[in-house]
Each structure stands twice: as C-alpha cells, then as structure tokens.
Design a protein around this motif. Sequence first.
Motif, mmCIF file in Angstrom:
data_model
loop_
_atom_site.group_PDB
_atom_site.id
_atom_site.type_symbol
_atom_site.label_atom_id
_atom_site.label_comp_id
_atom_site.label_asym_id
_atom_site.label_seq_id
_atom_site.Cartn_x
_atom_site.Cartn_y
_atom_site.Cartn_z
ATOM 1 N N ARG A 14 0.916 -1.323 -0.038
ATOM 2 C CA ARG A 14 -0.077 -0.005 0.023
ATOM 3 C C ARG A 14 0.741 1.158 0.058
ATOM 4 O O ARG A 14 0.580 2.187 -0.641
ATOM 5 C CB ARG A 14 -0.947 -0.036 1.301
ATOM 6 C CG ARG A 14 -1.982 -1.006 1.263
ATOM 7 C CD ARG A 14 -3.041 -0.874 0.050
ATOM 8 N NE ARG A 14 -4.013 -1.586 0.312
ATOM 9 C CZ ARG A 14 -5.267 -1.257 -0.197
ATOM 10 N NH1 ARG A 14 -5.581 -0.421 -0.884
ATOM 11 N NH2 ARG A 14 -6.294 -2.157 0.138
ATOM 12 N N GLU A 17 2.219 2.198 -3.393
ATOM 13 C CA GLU A 17 1.153 2.727 -4.244
ATOM 14 C C GLU A 17 1.108 4.208 -4.313
ATOM 15 O O GLU A 17 0.977 4.865 -5.105
ATOM 16 C CB GLU A 17 -0.072 2.202 -4.033
ATOM 17 C CG GLU A 17 -0.166 0.735 -4.209
ATOM 18 C CD GLU A 17 -1.619 0.076 -3.870
ATOM 19 O OE1 GLU A 17 -2.455 0.954 -3.409
ATOM 20 O OE2 GLU A 17 -1.733 -1.195 -4.167
ATOM 21 N N TRP A 18 1.837 4.854 -3.293
ATOM 22 C CA TRP A 18 2.097 6.284 -2.879
ATOM 23 C C TRP A 18 3.384 6.664 -3.573
ATOM 24 O O TRP A 18 3.255 8.021 -3.722
ATOM 25 C CB TRP A 18 1.874 6.721 -1.594
ATOM 26 C CG TRP A 18 0.644 6.486 -0.866
ATOM 27 C CD1 TRP A 18 -0.194 5.297 -0.594
ATOM 28 C CD2 TRP A 18 -0.495 7.489 -0.256
ATOM 29 N NE1 TRP A 18 -1.478 5.583 -0.139
ATOM 30 C CE2 TRP A 18 -1.362 6.757 0.043
ATOM 31 C CE3 TRP A 18 -0.163 8.862 -0.185
ATOM 32 C CZ2 TRP A 18 -2.316 7.539 0.964
ATOM 33 C CZ3 TRP A 18 -1.287 9.734 0.318
ATOM 34 C CH2 TRP A 18 -2.433 9.010 0.885
ATOM 35 N N THR A 21 3.934 10.431 -5.446
ATOM 36 C CA THR A 21 2.706 11.322 -5.037
ATOM 37 C C THR A 21 3.797 12.686 -4.736
ATOM 38 O O THR A 21 4.585 12.665 -3.710
ATOM 39 C CB THR A 21 2.156 11.131 -3.651
ATOM 40 O OG1 THR A 21 1.227 9.932 -4.268
ATOM 41 C CG2 THR A 21 1.012 12.033 -3.322
ATOM 42 N N SER A 28 -3.055 14.474 2.392
ATOM 43 C CA SER A 28 -2.910 13.080 2.691
ATOM 44 C C SER A 28 -3.880 12.328 1.426
ATOM 45 O O SER A 28 -4.962 11.900 1.830
ATOM 46 C CB SER A 28 -3.367 12.726 4.108
ATOM 47 O OG SER A 28 -3.739 11.078 4.115
ATOM 48 N N SER A 30 -3.235 10.061 -1.978
ATOM 49 C CA SER A 30 -2.257 9.332 -3.045
ATOM 50 C C SER A 30 -2.428 9.968 -4.422
ATOM 51 O O SER A 30 -3.658 10.213 -4.882
ATOM 52 C CB SER A 30 -2.707 7.889 -2.886
ATOM 53 O OG SER A 30 -1.819 7.099 -3.831
ATOM 54 N N THR A 34 0.812 14.779 -0.333
ATOM 55 C CA THR A 34 0.895 14.255 0.694
ATOM 56 C C THR A 34 2.316 14.793 1.539
ATOM 57 O O THR A 34 3.374 15.096 0.795
ATOM 58 C CB THR A 34 0.792 12.687 0.887
ATOM 59 O OG1 THR A 34 0.595 12.361 2.409
ATOM 60 C CG2 THR A 34 2.104 12.284 0.554
ATOM 61 N N LEU A 39 1.271 10.460 4.437
ATOM 62 C CA LEU A 39 1.438 9.081 3.908
ATOM 63 C C LEU A 39 0.892 8.044 4.814
ATOM 64 O O LEU A 39 0.201 7.350 4.608
ATOM 65 C CB LEU A 39 2.807 9.070 3.523
ATOM 66 C CG LEU A 39 3.246 7.750 3.172
ATOM 67 C CD1 LEU A 39 2.588 6.918 1.688
ATOM 68 C CD2 LEU A 39 4.791 7.389 3.004
ATOM 69 N N GLY A 42 -2.791 8.002 5.368
ATOM 70 C CA GLY A 42 -3.419 7.248 4.277
ATOM 71 C C GLY A 42 -3.361 5.662 4.352
ATOM 72 O O GLY A 42 -4.281 5.147 3.872
#
Length: 152
Positions: A14, A17-18, A21, A28, A30, A34, A39, A42
């Motif tokens: 997970r 996946e950010w 960004t 916050s 994605s 952020t 992060l 999220g």
Amino acid sequence: MTDQVSRGEAIVGRAREWLGTPYRHQASCSGAGTDCLGLLRGVWRETVGPEPEGVPSYTADWSEPAQSEDLLAAARRNFDEIGRGEMRPGDVLVLRMRETGVAKHVGILAETPAGLLTLVHAYSGRGVVESSLTPAWVRRIAGVFRFPGGSV
C-alpha cells in the motif's frame, strides 16, 4: 508465512502505491499530494480503517519551540510500540531530522528483493520516495511501531 509477515507485506504494498505522490504540507491524498504524516494516515485508512484521531494543524517546525515529543506521543497512542530488534517491513519508524532534535518525521520500513532495508516516506522537494535505510537514518530512529490489528 506468518500473518504478521503477510500483513507487513500488505502495508508495504500500500505504501509503495503512494510512490511519486508530490509533497504537499498537511495533505493525505495518494497521487495528488501528501507529507510524511499524510502518507502514514493514508496507509492507515487503506489498511486499518478510519483514522483514530484528528490531526491538528501543524507547521514545519512543529514541536521544536517547546521541545515536545508530540509525534512520538501520538504514535504511542495509536500504534503498538516495539523494540528496534523486532522491526520488520510494514513497521512505522518515527525519526528525528536532526540527531538531537524532536521526532517529527515518519516512514514505513520496507525491503528490496535483495534484502536491503528501505524507508517509504515523503519529504519536501521529493514527494513520496523509497530510500535506503542508511546508518544516518538508523541513528535518527526515535521509535518503532507496528500497525494495530484490523483489516488489510
């Protein structure tokens, strides 16, 4: 594979996946923006559920004037604190930006396929990146925490 290892891998997935960004103070979202705390917030929402407490407005120098360990206190209220020797991918590292400063940075511990430890985190001018967990970062660890049980 233990449940905790699977959970840690899911949290790292997970967090990754950010990556990319952009950095946005107090945001916050994605892909949109952020900061390091955003992060963590999220990833919490995506793996545990609703955030456990509201986040007050904060500045870049938060906690420094009063030398208050606000970030560590919040981590202790909401995560399970563990020893450094127990840390594994998916755990949260609370860090000092200066070795003698207050803790005011967070990241999620990850690992490369080659077994090198990394840190998924966000910072000004870079956004969300995955950096090597260098000795300089290790010296700045103020606390290690594990996400509490919940859905992933």
